[in-house]
Design a protein around this motif. Structure first.
Motif: not given
Length: 237
Positions: A85-91, A177-179, A101-106, A95-97
């Motif tokens: 559902t995303a362009t390559t750049a938005y994808y 939501g979104g980023t 989130l995972a690094a913050q313990g989510a 992934m960074q988002t």
């Protein structure tokens, strides 16, 4: 018999079809006698409103799908589910988002409410505004609820709408939501340029040479010995 009657103005514009009878009393040529003229009037229904633009429905579907995929990617640890559902750049941005989130313990995110705002389409590009309320659950069991306004930018590639970017013009609380909205650094006034020659650089960036051809540059400096017991140290490389 001569009929003399004043008929009321008929309004044929209405919102629903219905049948009405108009009874008119008329005078005849013979004194004392009356005749009745009955008219059946059919009111015409207004044209039904056109159906929703299918492009709008397609844009709403891709945004809803993207939000579900973002939640799935965090929970499963597989970011590839967000790629369709995303362009390559938005994808890459998604992934960074996810990693952030995972690094913050989510461990889990869930979209609990989505309200649609304006959707604007211009040929093969579009923007869509949403208000999204998410809950974020962390590994320690705590949860955070946040609501953000998100403006999505989309492009149509080979008949398929893809999300190219998103912005958060207004964030009531830090969102998912979104980023997540990024905090922009405060601009700093540039330091004055150091003239060519042996001078001290106030910003530790070296010297500025503006005239003549150059093939190399050399310099020397002294690195102060840091005071471990003191305050802020000084370093140079």
């Amino acid at each position: 018999m001569v009929l003399i009657a004043a008929l009321p103005r008929l309004d044929l514009a209405c919102t629903r079809p219905e049948r009405a009878s108009l009874r008119v009393r008329c005078n005849s040529a013979s004194p004392g006698s009356q005749s009745t003229l009955c008219l059946d009037i059919v009111r015409f229904a207004a044209a039904a409103p056109s159906q929703q633009d299918p492009r709008v429905a397609a844009i709403q579907t891709v945004i809803q799908t993207a939000n579900k995929e973002q939640a799935q990617a965090l929970e499963s640890g597989d970011p590839s589910v967000m790629s369709n559902t995303a362009t390559t750049a938005y994808y890459r941005q998604l992934m960074q988002t996810k990693n952030g989130l995972a690094a913050q313990g989510a461990t889990r995110i869930e979209l609990i409410q989505l309200t649609w705002g304006p959707i604007s389409i211009d040929d093969n590009t579009a923007t869509a505004t949403t208000s999204e309320t998410w809950t974020t659950t962390f590994s320690d069991g705590t949860a955070l609820e946040s609501t953000d306004t998100t403006v999505y930018s989309l492009i149509n590639q080979a008949g398929t709408w893809l999300i190219a970017a998103d912005m958060h013009p207004v964030a009531t609380t830090p969102g998912v939501g979104g980023t997540p909205p990024m905090t922009q650094p405060t601009p700093q006034a540039p330091l004055p340029m150091v003239p060519a020659g042996q001078n001290t650089s106030q910003n530790w960036s070296g010297y500025a040479a503006t005239a003549g051809p150059y093939t190399s540059v050399t310099g020397t400096w002294t690195v102060p010995q840091p005071n471990v017991a003191g305050g802020s140290g000084i370093g140079a490389t």
